[in-house]
Enzyme design. Structure first.
Site, PDB file in Angstrom:
ATOM      1  N   HIS A 312      -2.630  -3.504  -2.252  1.00 24.21           N
ATOM      2  CA  HIS A 312      -2.212  -4.651  -1.449  1.00 24.21           C
ATOM      3  C   HIS A 312      -0.945  -5.226  -2.052  1.00 24.21           C
ATOM      4  O   HIS A 312      -0.796  -5.231  -3.271  1.00 24.21           O
ATOM      5  CB  HIS A 312      -3.320  -5.718  -1.435  1.00 24.21           C
ATOM      6  CG  HIS A 312      -3.164  -6.732  -0.357  1.00 24.21           C
ATOM      7  ND1 HIS A 312      -2.350  -7.839  -0.499  1.00 24.21           N
ATOM      8  CD2 HIS A 312      -3.694  -6.802   0.884  1.00 24.21           C
ATOM      9  CE1 HIS A 312      -2.405  -8.547   0.613  1.00 24.21           C
ATOM     10  NE2 HIS A 312      -3.201  -7.949   1.470  1.00 24.21           N
ATOM     11  N   ASP A 370      -9.623  -3.831   4.481  1.00 22.28           N
ATOM     12  CA  ASP A 370      -9.717  -2.778   5.492  1.00 22.28           C
ATOM     13  C   ASP A 370     -10.602  -1.618   5.079  1.00 22.28           C
ATOM     14  O   ASP A 370     -10.950  -0.778   5.911  1.00 22.28           O
ATOM     15  CB  ASP A 370      -8.311  -2.237   5.801  1.00 22.28           C
ATOM     16  CG  ASP A 370      -7.468  -3.302   6.459  1.00 22.28           C
ATOM     17  OD1 ASP A 370      -8.011  -4.005   7.318  1.00 22.28           O
ATOM     18  OD2 ASP A 370      -6.290  -3.431   6.109  1.00 22.28           O
TER      19      ASP A 370
HETATM   20  N1  ACO Z   1      -2.950   5.227  -2.752  1.00 29.62           N
HETATM   21  C1  ACO Z   1      -2.290   5.831  -3.766  1.00 29.62           C
HETATM   22  N2  ACO Z   1      -1.270   5.255  -4.451  1.00 29.62           N
HETATM   23  C2  ACO Z   1      -0.926   4.000  -4.090  1.00 29.62           C
HETATM   24  C3  ACO Z   1      -1.582   3.318  -3.049  1.00 29.62           C
HETATM   25  C4  ACO Z   1      -2.622   3.975  -2.369  1.00 29.62           C
HETATM   26  N3  ACO Z   1      -3.271   3.364  -1.366  1.00 29.62           N
HETATM   27  N4  ACO Z   1      -1.015   2.079  -2.903  1.00 29.62           N
HETATM   28  C5  ACO Z   1      -0.048   2.011  -3.813  1.00 29.62           C
HETATM   29  N5  ACO Z   1       0.013   3.159  -4.546  1.00 29.62           N
HETATM   30  C6  ACO Z   1       0.903   3.418  -5.684  1.00 29.62           C
HETATM   31  C7  ACO Z   1       2.324   3.693  -5.220  1.00 29.62           C
HETATM   32  O1  ACO Z   1       2.535   5.077  -4.995  1.00 29.62           O
HETATM   33  C8  ACO Z   1       3.119   3.168  -6.386  1.00 29.62           C
HETATM   34  O2  ACO Z   1       3.029   4.110  -7.430  1.00 29.62           O
HETATM   35  P1  ACO Z   1       4.277   4.315  -8.447  1.00 29.62           P
HETATM   36  O3  ACO Z   1       4.437   3.004  -9.145  1.00 29.62           O
HETATM   37  O4  ACO Z   1       3.849   5.431  -9.337  1.00 29.62           O
HETATM   38  O5  ACO Z   1       5.461   4.653  -7.573  1.00 29.62           O
HETATM   39  C9  ACO Z   1       2.331   1.939  -6.840  1.00 29.62           C
HETATM   40  O6  ACO Z   1       0.957   2.218  -6.446  1.00 29.62           O
HETATM   41  C10 ACO Z   1       2.806   0.631  -6.195  1.00 29.62           C
HETATM   42  O7  ACO Z   1       2.776   0.800  -4.781  1.00 29.62           O
HETATM   43  P2  ACO Z   1       3.761   0.082  -3.760  1.00 29.62           P
HETATM   44  O8  ACO Z   1       3.855   0.881  -2.516  1.00 29.62           O
HETATM   45  O9  ACO Z   1       5.025  -0.271  -4.444  1.00 29.62           O
HETATM   46  O10 ACO Z   1       2.980  -1.275  -3.474  1.00 29.62           O
HETATM   47  P3  ACO Z   1       3.263  -2.254  -2.281  1.00 29.62           P
HETATM   48  O11 ACO Z   1       2.822  -3.600  -2.744  1.00 29.62           O
HETATM   49  O12 ACO Z   1       4.631  -2.135  -1.752  1.00 29.62           O
HETATM   50  O13 ACO Z   1       2.293  -1.694  -1.134  1.00 29.62           O
HETATM   51  C11 ACO Z   1       0.473  -1.359   0.320  1.00 29.62           C
HETATM   52  C12 ACO Z   1       1.099  -2.248  -0.758  1.00 29.62           C
HETATM   53  C13 ACO Z   1       1.473  -1.092   1.466  1.00 29.62           C
HETATM   54  C14 ACO Z   1      -0.726  -2.083   0.924  1.00 29.62           C
HETATM   55  C15 ACO Z   1       0.025  -0.031  -0.340  1.00 29.62           C
HETATM   56  O14 ACO Z   1      -0.878  -0.290  -1.388  1.00 29.62           O
HETATM   57  C16 ACO Z   1      -0.581   0.962   0.666  1.00 29.62           C
HETATM   58  O15 ACO Z   1       0.148   1.698   1.306  1.00 29.62           O
HETATM   59  N6  ACO Z   1      -1.950   0.958   0.819  1.00 29.62           N
HETATM   60  C17 ACO Z   1      -2.589   1.771   1.797  1.00 29.62           C
HETATM   61  C18 ACO Z   1      -2.495   1.118   3.171  1.00 29.62           C
HETATM   62  C19 ACO Z   1      -3.418  -0.083   3.328  1.00 29.62           C
HETATM   63  O16 ACO Z   1      -4.583  -0.034   2.962  1.00 29.62           O
HETATM   64  N7  ACO Z   1      -2.869  -1.167   3.908  1.00 29.62           N
HETATM   65  C20 ACO Z   1      -3.633  -2.382   4.148  1.00 29.62           C
HETATM   66  C21 ACO Z   1      -3.023  -3.567   3.512  1.00 29.62           C
HETATM   67  S1  ACO Z   1      -4.073  -4.971   3.752  1.00 29.62           S
HETATM   68  C22 ACO Z   1      -3.678  -5.650   5.254  1.00 29.62           C
HETATM   69  O17 ACO Z   1      -2.618  -5.504   5.801  1.00 29.62           O
HETATM   70  C23 ACO Z   1      -4.719  -6.487   5.937  1.00 29.62           C
END
Ligand code: ACO
Length: 436
Positions: A312, A370
């Site tokens: 998140h 979610d």
């Molecule tokens: N699975 C695997 N790796 C992940 C995940 C995941 N779900 N989420 C983040 N990471 C990793 C990234 O690859 C990154 O790794 P790195 O540092 O080695 O490059 C690190 O964790 C940080 O991730 P970011 O994308 O920079 O985090 P950000 O805060 O931008 O993204 C997000 C948050 C979009 C929710 C992300 O965690 C994601 O895509 N999750 C899956 C989709 C999801 O469940 N969305 C629902 C959000 S809740 C809502 O809207 C109600």
């Protein structure tokens, strides 16, 4: 809303080359202080640059507070766990709109007012018939909520506090009716009118799942579950859709049009569509023994796969809503006698493995709301296309509450972000015959 932030004795110093400026620092009740850059352009001739607004507070608000590191979510100061455990959705709506929990008399009056606004103008049903049957219910919601402004002219004068409140009540009251109509239209069943002696959640479930040829009996456990899901989704401070509503509203647009804009933003898979994606992923994994393979893929930077329902932008700890959602999921499946849901087994095991894995621990990736909501909504009988609609239904109160707060802020101005321009510099028009 009068500003209540306090100017901190500390100031921030900005230096560019030889020059430096002192910038005021403001403190809220809890949470990080903010550097006030409102006069920065006038003083320095420079803008700030923050795509995605990761470090920018766009407004002052008294509605919702999130501490993402501690996994805390407060509505008007009350922890989400306490509200979800002890109250109902309409109580949360009252709290978000008025700022305080209602007394018994205030609650009864509020419930009455919402209940008496649940019907939509009869002409709306003909409006629905203009859609193709296979239209996505979110497309129908964007259009029908926007269309409310064509039906309720007596609550679109945003300068009148009474009209603002009537619009807010109408929004909360009519969202379930419109959401149920979008569902019924999609599956080719007749619309079901609201029934005022039912509570908010039971009324919604009845409008979705009853048919004129059969008696419908509300199941209190399932009604309570959906009511709790609505509480969990009611507000989440300045997320993408709420910021959209505020920005649309900042121009003076009417509340129904602003909420329609919020629904459009919520529709995207990175926002409201993630529960659908999480459910799809659990289906793709298919069995518990394939989990390690998918964990490996989630960790592989060359593979675009991510664990949906994990991670998140704000929560770097367990999303407090996810815990309540997990419990609700077990309650719903138990009540429906679903002893073995393979998707739930996969979800529980996936969560257990991921929470012990260095990759997820290091990056503070925890299940978000979610992760369990898709399984729960599916068990309740909703098709995946309705998941985001249910989110929109519940979030309508947050959107309208935030919109109201913005309109009532005496310092409110039209929202107008600036940009870092990287296009062509000024050049002269070339007649078409001379272009190469
Ligand atoms: N699975 C695997 N790796 C992940 C995940 C995941 N779900 N989420 C983040 N990471 C990793 C990234 O690859 C990154 O790794 P790195 O540092 O080695 O490059 C690190 O964790 C940080 O991730 P970011 O994308 O920079 O985090 P950000 O805060 O931008 O993204 C997000 C948050 C979009 C929710 C992300 O965690 C994601 O895509 N999750 C899956 C989709 C999801 O469940 N969305 C629902 C959000 S809740 C809502 O809207 C109600």
């Amino acid at each position: 809303m009068d500003a209540v932030s306090k100017t901190s004795p500390a100031t921030a110093k900005l230096s560019v080359g030889e020059q430096s400026w002192d910038l005021p620092v403001l403190s809220g009740t809890i949470g990080p202080d903010v550097i006030d850059i409102g006069k920065l352009y006038g003083q320095t001739g420079m803008f700030t640059y923050d795509p995605g607004f990761t470090s920018t507070a766009s407004c002052e608000s008294q509605i919702t507070y999130i501490d993402g590191d501690a996994g805390v979510l407060l509505y008007r100061g009350y922890p989400i766990e306490q509200l979800a455990e002890n109250g109902d959705f309409l109580e949360t709506c009252y709290l978000l709109l008025y700022g305080e929990l209602p007394t018994a008399a205030q609650k009864a009056d509020f419930d009455y007012r919402v209940t008496r606004h649940t019907m939509v103008h009869e002409q709306m049903s003909r409006f629905f018939h203009g859609f193709r049957r296979d239209a996505h219910p979110m497309a129908v919601m964007v259009a029908s909520v926007g269309a409310l402004s064509a039906f309720y002219h007596d609550s679109t004068d945003i300068s009148d506090p009474q009209q603002r409140m009537i619009a807010s009540i109408r929004m909360i009251a009519k969202m379930p009716t419109l959401a149920a109509m979008a569902y019924k239209y999609n599956i080719g069943q007749p619309f079901v009118y609201p029934q005022n002696d039912l509570d908010y959640a039971s009324n919604f479930l009845r409008m979705c799942f009853s048919v004129p040829c059969e008696e419908y009996k509300a199941n209190p456990i399932l009604s309570r579950a959906i009511d709790r899901i609505f509480i969990l989704h009611a507000d989440h401070e300045q997320n993408a859709s709420t910021s959209t509503v505020r920005l649309a509203g900042s121009s003076g647009a009417n509340p129904f049009a602003c909420v329609a804009a919020g629904i459009a933003c919520l529709w995207g898979p990175a926002h409201g569509g993630a529960n659908e994606a999480a459910l799809k992923m659990l289906g793709e994994i298919g069995s518990v023994d394939r989990i390690p393979e998918f964990i490996k893929r989630a960790k592989d930077k060359n593979d675009p796969f991510r664990l949906m329902g994990f991670g998140h932008r704000v929560y770097k700890n367990y999303d407090p809503r996810a815990k309540i959602m997990q419990r609700t999921c077990h309650e719903v499946l138990g009540e429906l006698g679903i002893k073995d849901d393979p998707l739930l087994d996969i979800a529980v095991e996936l969560e257990r493995i991921a929470l012990q894995d260095e990759y997820f621990i290091e990056r503070k990736l925890y299940p978000n709301i979610d992760f369990y909501s898709g399984i729960t909504l599916r068990a309740l009988g909703f098709p995946t296309s309705m998941f985001t609609v249910l989110f929109a239904l519940a979030r309508a109160v947050g959107w309208i509450g935030q919109w109201k707060e913005m309109i009532e802020d005496p310092g409110q101005r039209i929202g107008r972000p600036r940009q870092l321009y990287t296009g062509a510099a000024q050049r002269d028009y070339v007649p078409i015959a001379r272009r190469k």
